[in-house]
Design an enzyme around this catalytic site. Structure first.
Site, PDB file in Angstrom:
ATOM      1  N   SER A 181      52.022  38.110  42.675  1.00 35.34           N
ATOM      2  CA  SER A 181      51.543  38.389  44.327  1.00 35.34           C
ATOM      3  C   SER A 181      51.435  37.062  44.996  1.00 35.34           C
ATOM      4  O   SER A 181      51.925  36.685  46.062  1.00 35.34           O
ATOM      5  CB  SER A 181      50.772  39.453  44.499  1.00 35.34           C
ATOM      6  OG  SER A 181      49.620  39.084  43.921  1.00 35.34           O
ATOM      7  N   HIS A 191      44.739  39.636  28.745  1.00 32.78           N
ATOM      8  CA  HIS A 191      44.987  39.044  30.192  1.00 32.78           C
ATOM      9  C   HIS A 191      45.847  37.771  29.816  1.00 32.78           C
ATOM     10  O   HIS A 191      45.455  37.032  28.735  1.00 32.78           O
ATOM     11  CB  HIS A 191      43.701  38.712  30.982  1.00 32.78           C
ATOM     12  CG  HIS A 191      44.012  38.300  32.226  1.00 32.78           C
ATOM     13  ND1 HIS A 191      44.169  37.058  32.694  1.00 32.78           N
ATOM     14  CD2 HIS A 191      44.175  39.116  33.527  1.00 32.78           C
ATOM     15  CE1 HIS A 191      44.367  36.876  33.995  1.00 32.78           C
ATOM     16  NE2 HIS A 191      44.190  38.265  34.406  1.00 32.78           N
ATOM     17  N   ARG A 207      35.807  41.605  36.632  1.00 33.47           N
ATOM     18  CA  ARG A 207      35.982  42.794  37.678  1.00 33.47           C
ATOM     19  C   ARG A 207      35.923  44.084  36.604  1.00 33.47           C
ATOM     20  O   ARG A 207      35.489  45.094  37.415  1.00 33.47           O
ATOM     21  CB  ARG A 207      37.518  42.582  38.258  1.00 33.47           C
ATOM     22  CG  ARG A 207      37.488  41.396  39.032  1.00 33.47           C
ATOM     23  CD  ARG A 207      39.116  41.023  39.381  1.00 33.47           C
ATOM     24  NE  ARG A 207      39.725  40.890  38.123  1.00 33.47           N
ATOM     25  CZ  ARG A 207      41.018  40.850  38.024  1.00 33.47           C
ATOM     26  NH1 ARG A 207      41.873  40.575  39.308  1.00 33.47           N
ATOM     27  NH2 ARG A 207      41.887  40.489  36.938  1.00 33.47           N
ATOM     28  N   ASP A 210      42.225  46.497  35.035  1.00 31.74           N
ATOM     29  CA  ASP A 210      43.154  47.805  35.223  1.00 31.74           C
ATOM     30  C   ASP A 210      42.542  48.827  34.292  1.00 31.74           C
ATOM     31  O   ASP A 210      42.721  49.919  34.279  1.00 31.74           O
ATOM     32  CB  ASP A 210      44.630  47.461  34.897  1.00 31.74           C
ATOM     33  CG  ASP A 210      45.025  46.306  35.909  1.00 31.74           C
ATOM     34  OD1 ASP A 210      44.962  46.741  37.220  1.00 31.74           O
ATOM     35  OD2 ASP A 210      45.737  45.388  35.270  1.00 31.74           O
TER      36      ASP A 210
END
Length: 467
Positions: free
Chosen positions: A275, A349, A358, A404
């Site tokens: 993104s 990751h 996070r 996530d």
């Protein structure tokens, strides 16, 4: 900290020459300006930073920063140093730092809502743009400005209201951002022949307007698909997250706090993810911020990027449905069975080699607000089991949970069970990172991105593999 200190990290010979420490030490940098107008503060910073980068490039423009291998070219450019992003840096062993600040440091230092404990996304946006911790007054000014800019044009509302329910929420978000391009001040200024040195000012205006409108756009999508289609008006006295929660139709102070946390930690993750890179790439063609962000959201919609938390929750629900209370041994066996045909969603990751910070702040939130939730218990149990299994399995470079692995369970706990919508929340948050970076792209006059590509035949010749 100047650009030299940030860019020299990992280039020891250059560090030695300029006597810059390889491991930078960050101290709290409160805003050097008392102005509550972000554009004014940026206007004070841009010229000096432009000169700093120009001087750096003049002296070290031909310095090598790494090697490129054949595997990098076929392997998604992993590990290839090819971008400059000022807003955040991802360390494999430490996690994300926003302008030098870790997530726990941001939780501690960034202004919060009255009575709240989580940082306000507005404050992080100020930090991403300026490198400075904003004051409460500066943070409130952003909240007020976004509320004032939040009106969505009638043609965009009409378009959203006319979409059939079969159009995915992310497709609707992307379409709305493209349609909002009618409001672009950047495109108008470019058509009018504005000086290149002023591009950033119009990119800033578009970015501020788009960020301000996103909660309203996202709420229209949510209310049309899952509720009665009615959206509450913006309250100028509420912060950005609180207004978003209100427009979504929720009335829970803990959920509002979760949204502040969620919208803060998902903003930015360095410049190479899909993104962020897409927004930068499309923006390099001088497409306006609306079009650049819409393209970014199309990348975020992919199952290997923004849809990951949805896949995690589907897998967690499958685990929970098969047995409401696994013993550790039973859950370990289930994990092994999953690995026979696939991966463990939410673990691993592309860059990180430790537990995602996070993930940890979401875990801390859950321990405080929903310690007895069965799904949180399952997530915690997996956290204690999966890394050891993955290490024994031997194929995962990073056996630790990422962001996530936790976010879907938190959203579900507060009643937001519509998994197809979760990536829209991610997108609203990601706007703060990719658009603050886009502003600096234009401020630094970064050119059209155009890397060289090669064919397999040409690559073979280059490395001497062809006979």
């Amino acid at each position: 900290m100047g650009v030299l200190s940030r860019l020299y990290t990992g280039v020891p010979h250059l560090l030695a020459k300029r006597c810059i420490p390889a491991a930078a030490t960050y101290t709290t940098r409160h805003s050097s300006s008392s102005s509550t107008d972000l554009k004014t503060v940026l206007g004070e910073k841009v010229p000096a930073f432009q000169q700093e980068v120009a001087a750096f490039r003049k002296e070290y423009g031909d310095a090598k920063v790494g090697d490129i291998t054949v595997n990098m070219m076929y392997g998604g450019m992993r590990g290839m140093k090819g971008l400059v992003t000022e807003t955040s840096v991802l360390d494999p062993n430490e996690g994300i730092r926003f302008r030098g600040y870790s997530i726990p440091e941001c939780q501690e230092k960034l202004p919060k809502a009255v009575g709240g404990e989580e940082p306000l996304p507005e404050a992080l946006f100020w930090l991403l743009c300026t490198g400075d911790i904003p004051t409460e007054a500066q943070t409130k000014a952003i909240s007020k400005e976004w509320a004032d800019r939040a009106d969505v044009p009638t043609h965009v509302v009409t378009m959203l209201n006319n979409f059939p329910a079969t159009v995915h929420p992310m497709a609707q978000l992307s379409a709305a951002c493209n349609a909002l391009s009618t409001e672009s001040l950047f495109s108008k200024a470019y058509a009018d022949g504005v000086k290149k040195s002023e591009y950033w000012q119009y990119a800033y205006e578009d970015s501020m307007n788009l960020i301000a409108k996103l909660p309203t756009v996202a709420s229209i999508i949510y209310r049309n698909l899952y509720r009665d289609g009615k959206v509450a008006p913006i309250d100028p006295d509420l912060d950005w997250s609180a207004n978003f929660v209100k427009m979504l139709g929720y009335d829970n102070k803990d959920f509002t706090e979760l949204m502040r946390l969620y919208l803060t930690i998902h903003t930015d993750h360095e410049g190479g993810n899909v993104s962020a890179h897409t927004c930068h790439l499309v923006g390099s063609a001088l497409s306006d911020p609306y079009l650049s962000f819409a393209a970014s959201m199309n990348g975020l919609a992919g199952p290997l990027h923004g849809l990951a938390n949805q896949e995690v929750l589907i897998w967690l629900n499958k685990v929970h449905s098969e047995h409401s209370s696994f013993t550790d041994d039973e859950l370990k066996e289930f994990v092994w069975e999953t690995l026979k045909t696939g991966v463990i969603p939410g673990y691993g990751h592309a860059v990180l080699r430790k537990t995602d910070p996070r993930y940890m702040v979401q875990r801390e939130f859950a321990l405080k607000h929903l310690p007895d939730d069965p799904m949180f218990h399952l997530v915690s149990q997996l956290y204690n089991i999966v890394p050891d299994v993955l290490r024994e399995h031997g194929k995962a470079a990073n056996p630790w949970p990422n962001v996530d692995a936790h976010s879907g369970v938190l959203l579900q706990y507060y009643g937001m069970t519509e998994m197809n919508y979760y990536t829209v929340l991610f997108g609203v948050s990601r706007a703060l990172g990719v658009l603050s970076s886009l502003i600096w792209d234009r401020a630094l006059g970064l050119p059209l991105e155009r890397p060289k590509s090669m064919s397999t035949e040409g690559l073979k010749k280059l490395v001497g593999a062809s006979k």
